[in-house]
Design a protein around this motif. Structure first.
Motif, PDB file in Angstrom:
ATOM      1  N   THR A 144      39.882  29.249  12.963  1.00 24.74           N
ATOM      2  CA  THR A 144      40.523  29.033  11.634  1.00 24.74           C
ATOM      3  C   THR A 144      38.857  27.506  12.346  1.00 24.74           C
ATOM      4  O   THR A 144      39.387  26.823  13.131  1.00 24.74           O
ATOM      5  CB  THR A 144      41.334  28.548  11.366  1.00 24.74           C
ATOM      6  OG1 THR A 144      41.693  27.881  11.729  1.00 24.74           O
ATOM      7  CG2 THR A 144      41.844  29.604  10.642  1.00 24.74           C
ATOM      8  N   GLY A 145      38.665  27.129  11.276  1.00 23.75           N
ATOM      9  CA  GLY A 145      38.124  25.587  10.901  1.00 23.75           C
ATOM     10  C   GLY A 145      37.858  25.191   9.818  1.00 23.75           C
ATOM     11  O   GLY A 145      37.649  25.508   8.451  1.00 23.75           O
ATOM     12  N   THR A 146      36.357  23.955   9.522  1.00 27.47           N
ATOM     13  CA  THR A 146      36.302  23.133   9.084  1.00 27.47           C
ATOM     14  C   THR A 146      34.738  23.121   8.746  1.00 27.47           C
ATOM     15  O   THR A 146      34.750  22.153   9.631  1.00 27.47           O
ATOM     16  CB  THR A 146      36.935  21.966   8.405  1.00 27.47           C
ATOM     17  OG1 THR A 146      37.990  21.901   8.234  1.00 27.47           O
ATOM     18  CG2 THR A 146      36.352  21.184   7.608  1.00 27.47           C
ATOM     19  N   LEU A 147      33.736  23.341   7.676  1.00 32.02           N
ATOM     20  CA  LEU A 147      32.575  22.423   7.286  1.00 32.02           C
ATOM     21  C   LEU A 147      33.133  21.378   7.582  1.00 32.02           C
ATOM     22  O   LEU A 147      32.936  21.162   6.502  1.00 32.02           O
ATOM     23  CB  LEU A 147      32.371  23.711   6.462  1.00 32.02           C
ATOM     24  CG  LEU A 147      31.863  25.036   6.550  1.00 32.02           C
ATOM     25  CD1 LEU A 147      31.195  25.772   5.275  1.00 32.02           C
ATOM     26  CD2 LEU A 147      30.412  24.850   7.391  1.00 32.02           C
ATOM     27  N   SER A 148      30.766  20.561   8.603  1.00 32.77           N
ATOM     28  CA  SER A 148      30.682  19.996   7.890  1.00 32.77           C
ATOM     29  C   SER A 148      29.364  20.084   8.111  1.00 32.77           C
ATOM     30  O   SER A 148      29.564  20.241   8.747  1.00 32.77           O
ATOM     31  CB  SER A 148      31.963  18.819   8.538  1.00 32.77           C
ATOM     32  OG  SER A 148      31.481  19.346  10.345  1.00 32.77           O
TER      33      SER A 148
END
Length: 503
Positions: free
Chosen positions: A59-63
């Motif tokens: 899992t991760g976060t868009l930036s």
């Protein structure tokens, strides 16, 4: 009267036909029952041909790839804010203004001080000229002994003082000019401009708010430089990070768009490990094309990194790899050369040679070396040579497997030594062949040989005529359910996965 001969009735024909059919059916049932009884003692699966895709979940976060924080280097009251959230801006656009009157007054004050210093300079230069003339006159008169030496010295001192005063006044002008220029720079800083092209993500000020920049620059705006190209920073577990490489394909989804799947590419595997609750993870940066502007900064994504995708390969259920016959170790499958496990390795070497585009001369040298290898392995098998692990300093026999039956790895150090000895032995025995290879072929041969010797091998048990027959295979990629296998197996072969309890 002659006796009347009765013809057989139809009923008799039916009875006979039924009897014959019953006999045939009984024989077929008996043969099937025997075959079923022979095979029902084993749980089996078939070797299949298909695709194996290995993926790592994270899992991760868009930036945004580049996010710029715009602050203020000066203090003052905000008079205008010209942009809002989501505003598109270009480099140099005015974002906000701070009250400039304080700095404008300081500039006027500095200009007045510079003007006063220049007037003082004019006076000092006039005094310098007068002192210089006075000193020269008295110096000439002193040469004629018409004035006292003390008067000449006094004139000299007055001349030096006037010259020093001019130098000091000029320094004051430069100092005041620099101070005014610094104030001018601060005046220009009252206009907050965008350093890049992008979109405003956050705004933390309102008109009338006072900005204090005495200790650190306050953050006024956050600008994403380019949302058409974004990135994801995934947290990958330490157990999986060894399989992640730059350029691998990543598929991911976001809760905001549940019906869509997006794709990206691994751009960087960072070394800055993070430990949370005794769990070690590594950041993996994934580049994403967001040309349509669908994806938004800050979205949480569920991603799968495709570390391997094998198409149209032979595969078998992992249960077959875990099976070992009851009653102790079973010898590995005999090779075509008569050695213990050498056939699989020699078959791999033949495949390596087939991909080198050999000339007739090179092919003849390889065939000769391979035949000699088979002969040595067969001789060792015929003389009952000791197993590979018990040969001491002499190393394993050529082509013998360093892996235990069933894929057990044994001691890691011992396995590494055995592989190294095997590699040296093969290099020695194929030296005549490798001397004929060009540089490119030799590099491919060495790389393939290292891969082949380092491959994991296991023993499967193929069911032939109701009895398990050991077959050694080379293990490839695994998706957790099935594993790629290479060797003498063919599609449709029946492989034992377990033994059934007797009824």
């Amino acid at each position: 009267m002659p006796p009347v001969r009765r013809r057989p009735s139809k009923a008799m024909f039916v009875v006979v036909a039924i009897g014959l059919l019953a006999l045939v059916a009984g024989a077929a049932w008996w043969r099937g029952a025997r075959s079923e009884a022979a095979e029902s003692a084993w749980r089996t699966v078939q070797v299949e041909r298909g695709d194996i895709r290995v993926a790592i979940s994270a899992t991760g976060t868009l930036s945004a790839i580049s996010t710029v924080t715009v602050g203020s280097q000066i203090s003052g009251q905000v008079t205008d804010v010209l942009v809002d959230f989501n505003s598109q801006v270009n480099q140099g656009d005015v974002l906000a203004r701070i009250d400039p009157r304080t700095y404008e007054a300081q500039i006027e004050q500095g200009a007045a001080q510079i003007a006063g210093a220049r007037a003082s300079l004019s006076q000092a230069e006039a005094a310098l000229r007068n002192a210089e003339l006075d000193y020269r006159r008295k110096s000439d008169l002193g040469d004629q002994q018409l004035v006292a030496r003390a008067d000449i010295d006094l004139a000299r001192a007055a001349y030096d003082q006037a010259r020093a005063q001019v130098t000091s006044t000029r320094a004051q002008i430069r100092q005041q000019t620099a101070s005014t220029e610094s104030t001018q720079i601060n005046l220009e800083r009252t206009v907050i401009r965008s350093p890049v092209d992008g979109v405003v993500l956050t705004r933390t000020i309102e008109p009338g708010q006072t900005v204090a920049a005495s200790l650190q620059a306050p953050e006024l705006f956050t600008i994403a430089e380019d949302l058409s190209q974004m990135k994801i920073e995934l947290a990958v577990d330490e157990a999986d990070i060894g399989q992640v490489r730059q350029g691998q394909t990543v598929a991911f989804t976001a809760d905001a768009f549940p019906d869509r799947q997006f794709r990206g590419v691994v751009a960087q595997v960072r070394l800055a490990a993070t430990t949370t609750n005794n769990v070690v993870t590594y950041p993996v940066v994934v580049s994403v094309d967001n040309g349509d502007g669908t994806l938004l900064p800050g979205l949480t994504v569920n991603a799968e990194i495709e570390v391997s995708n094998r198409a149209d390969v032979l595969k078998v259920s992992n249960a077959a790899l875990r099976y070992k016959p009851v009653g102790g170790d079973v010898a590995p499958a005999p090779s075509a050369s008569g050695g213990r496990g050498g056939g699989a390795l020699l078959a791999d070497l033949e495949q390596v040679a087939a991909g080198l585009d050999l000339t007739p001369e090179q092919r003849a040298a390889f065939d000769a070396a391979l035949a000699a290898q088979r002969e040595r392995a067969g001789a060792r098998a015929g003389t009952g040579a000791a197993p590979a692990g018990a040969r001491g300093a002499g190393g394993p026999p050529p082509g013998a497997m360093a892996m235990r039956p069933g894929g057990g790895g044994g001691d890691a150090g011992m396995q590494a030594q055995l592989r190294q000895r095997m590699r040296e032995r093969l290099q020695e025995q194929f030296a005549g062949f490798t001397r004929l290879l060009d540089e490119g072929q030799r590099q491919r041969w060495d790389a393939a040989l290292a891969t082949t010797l380092g491959a994991t091998r296991a023993t499967l048990y193929r069911l032939v005529d109701g009895r398990p027959e050991p077959v050694q295979v080379r293990i490839g990629a695994s998706d957790g359910t099935s594993t790629e296998v290479r060797g003498t197996l063919t599609e449709g072969d029946v492989i034992v996965t377990g033994e059934r309890a007797p009824r």
